[in-house]
Design a protein around this motif. Structure first.
Motif, PDB file in Angstrom:
ATOM      1  N   LEU A 179       0.830  -1.205   0.000  1.00 55.50           N
ATOM      2  CA  LEU A 179       0.000   0.000   0.000  1.00 55.50           C
ATOM      3  C   LEU A 179       0.868   1.260   0.000  1.00 55.50           C
ATOM      4  O   LEU A 179       0.547   2.241  -0.687  1.00 55.50           O
ATOM      5  CB  LEU A 179      -0.948  -0.017   1.197  1.00 55.50           C
ATOM      6  CG  LEU A 179      -2.030  -1.096   1.159  1.00 55.50           C
ATOM      7  CD1 LEU A 179      -2.825  -1.106   2.463  1.00 55.50           C
ATOM      8  CD2 LEU A 179      -2.957  -0.902  -0.031  1.00 55.50           C
ATOM      9  N   ILE A 180       1.957   1.232   0.741  1.00 54.66           N
ATOM     10  CA  ILE A 180       2.873   2.382   0.738  1.00 54.66           C
ATOM     11  C   ILE A 180       3.480   2.585  -0.650  1.00 54.66           C
ATOM     12  O   ILE A 180       3.554   3.715  -1.153  1.00 54.66           O
ATOM     13  CB  ILE A 180       3.977   2.199   1.803  1.00 54.66           C
ATOM     14  CG1 ILE A 180       3.374   2.289   3.197  1.00 54.66           C
ATOM     15  CG2 ILE A 180       5.094   3.226   1.638  1.00 54.66           C
ATOM     16  CD1 ILE A 180       4.314   1.864   4.306  1.00 54.66           C
TER      17      ILE A 180
ATOM     18  N   SER B 137       2.173   1.713  -3.493  1.00 50.34           N
ATOM     19  CA  SER B 137       1.144   2.204  -4.408  1.00 50.34           C
ATOM     20  C   SER B 137       0.890   3.688  -4.200  1.00 50.34           C
ATOM     21  O   SER B 137       0.693   4.431  -5.175  1.00 50.34           O
ATOM     22  CB  SER B 137      -0.146   1.399  -4.257  1.00 50.34           C
ATOM     23  OG  SER B 137      -0.693   1.572  -2.969  1.00 50.34           O
ATOM     24  N   VAL B 138       0.923   4.151  -2.964  1.00 53.67           N
ATOM     25  CA  VAL B 138       0.747   5.585  -2.700  1.00 53.67           C
ATOM     26  C   VAL B 138       1.892   6.378  -3.321  1.00 53.67           C
ATOM     27  O   VAL B 138       1.670   7.440  -3.923  1.00 53.67           O
ATOM     28  CB  VAL B 138       0.640   5.846  -1.176  1.00 53.67           C
ATOM     29  CG1 VAL B 138       0.764   7.326  -0.858  1.00 53.67           C
ATOM     30  CG2 VAL B 138      -0.669   5.301  -0.638  1.00 53.67           C
ATOM     31  N   ILE B 139       3.117   5.876  -3.210  1.00 56.85           N
ATOM     32  CA  ILE B 139       4.264   6.565  -3.804  1.00 56.85           C
ATOM     33  C   ILE B 139       4.161   6.569  -5.331  1.00 56.85           C
ATOM     34  O   ILE B 139       4.425   7.588  -5.976  1.00 56.85           O
ATOM     35  CB  ILE B 139       5.585   5.921  -3.330  1.00 56.85           C
ATOM     36  CG1 ILE B 139       5.750   6.155  -1.825  1.00 56.85           C
ATOM     37  CG2 ILE B 139       6.776   6.479  -4.101  1.00 56.85           C
ATOM     38  CD1 ILE B 139       6.876   5.370  -1.210  1.00 56.85           C
ATOM     39  N   LEU B 140       3.750   5.456  -5.919  1.00 56.10           N
ATOM     40  CA  LEU B 140       3.588   5.392  -7.370  1.00 56.10           C
ATOM     41  C   LEU B 140       2.499   6.358  -7.846  1.00 56.10           C
ATOM     42  O   LEU B 140       2.658   7.049  -8.864  1.00 56.10           O
ATOM     43  CB  LEU B 140       3.253   3.966  -7.808  1.00 56.10           C
ATOM     44  CG  LEU B 140       4.386   2.951  -7.719  1.00 56.10           C
ATOM     45  CD1 LEU B 140       3.845   1.529  -7.889  1.00 56.10           C
ATOM     46  CD2 LEU B 140       5.444   3.247  -8.758  1.00 56.10           C
ATOM     47  N   ILE B 141       1.395   6.424  -7.117  1.00 54.07           N
ATOM     48  CA  ILE B 141       0.306   7.335  -7.471  1.00 54.07           C
ATOM     49  C   ILE B 141       0.769   8.783  -7.338  1.00 54.07           C
ATOM     50  O   ILE B 141       0.503   9.615  -8.209  1.00 54.07           O
ATOM     51  CB  ILE B 141      -0.941   7.049  -6.616  1.00 54.07           C
ATOM     52  CG1 ILE B 141      -1.559   5.707  -7.012  1.00 54.07           C
ATOM     53  CG2 ILE B 141      -1.963   8.173  -6.741  1.00 54.07           C
ATOM     54  CD1 ILE B 141      -2.622   5.197  -6.058  1.00 54.07           C
TER      55      ILE B 141
ATOM     56  N   ALA C 266       0.787  -3.422  -4.756  1.00 56.66           N
ATOM     57  CA  ALA C 266       1.082  -2.095  -5.294  1.00 56.66           C
ATOM     58  C   ALA C 266       0.615  -1.983  -6.741  1.00 56.66           C
ATOM     59  O   ALA C 266       0.033  -0.965  -7.141  1.00 56.66           O
ATOM     60  CB  ALA C 266       2.577  -1.806  -5.192  1.00 56.66           C
ATOM     61  N   THR C 267       0.821  -3.024  -7.532  1.00 58.95           N
ATOM     62  CA  THR C 267       0.404  -3.010  -8.930  1.00 58.95           C
ATOM     63  C   THR C 267      -1.114  -2.942  -9.057  1.00 58.95           C
ATOM     64  O   THR C 267      -1.636  -2.163  -9.864  1.00 58.95           O
ATOM     65  CB  THR C 267       0.939  -4.258  -9.663  1.00 58.95           C
ATOM     66  OG1 THR C 267       2.368  -4.232  -9.620  1.00 58.95           O
ATOM     67  CG2 THR C 267       0.472  -4.302 -11.099  1.00 58.95           C
TER      68      THR C 267
END
Length: 147
Positions: free
Chosen positions: A12-13, A15-19, A79-80
């Motif tokens: 989740l962390i 994914s937040v960074i990727l977003i 994350a993906t």
């Protein structure tokens, strides 16, 4: 549940960074240039590295190669999936001009559907996750050297 809580949290962390990275690129209107997506791989590698590192600290002597790689794969897959859901929402609801801008940037030449672009993002994310997990685990595996 304790065995997968760490990979879920790191997934989740990541994914937040990727977003956040994607949204920062969109502020400068360069998010349609595929060259900038290479940093996604570094974000994924670092996230999986941190996942496996913390997982190894948490497991102690019980840590094994297979447990480490599973932790890395779970975090990368989460994350993906989260990023892909955001991406699908972004290109359909927030910026419907994303695909034409992407096709203009890449000079692709033909129409591409939202599904194909989203599927490509998912496949690229999963491939990056598998390669990153295998690479990171080379650093964390136990050595068989006799010296």
């Amino acid at each position: 549940m304790k065995k997968v809580s760490l990979p879920i949290r790191f997934g989740l962390i990541m994914s937040v960074i990727l977003i956040a990275y994607f949204l920062i690129l969109s502020l400068f209107n360069i998010h349609t240039n595929p060259v900038y997506s290479f940093l996604n791989a570094f974000i994924t590698v670092f996230g999986i590295y941190e996942t496996v590192r913390y997982y190894k600290l948490e497991q102690g002597d019980d840590f094994s190669y297979s447990k480490g790689i599973i932790a890395g794969l779970i975090s990368g897959f989460i994350a993906t999936v989260v990023f892909s859901i955001f991406f699908l929402f972004y290109i359909t609801e927030i910026n419907s001009d994303f695909i034409p801008g992407l096709l203009e940037t890449t000079n692709y030449g033909s129409d591409v559907s939202v599904g194909v672009v989203t599927f490509t993002v998912i496949v690229m994310g999963f491939a990056t996750t598998v390669i990153s997990a295998l690479t990171v685990m080379q650093y964390f595996k136990k050595s068989w050297n006799a010296s």
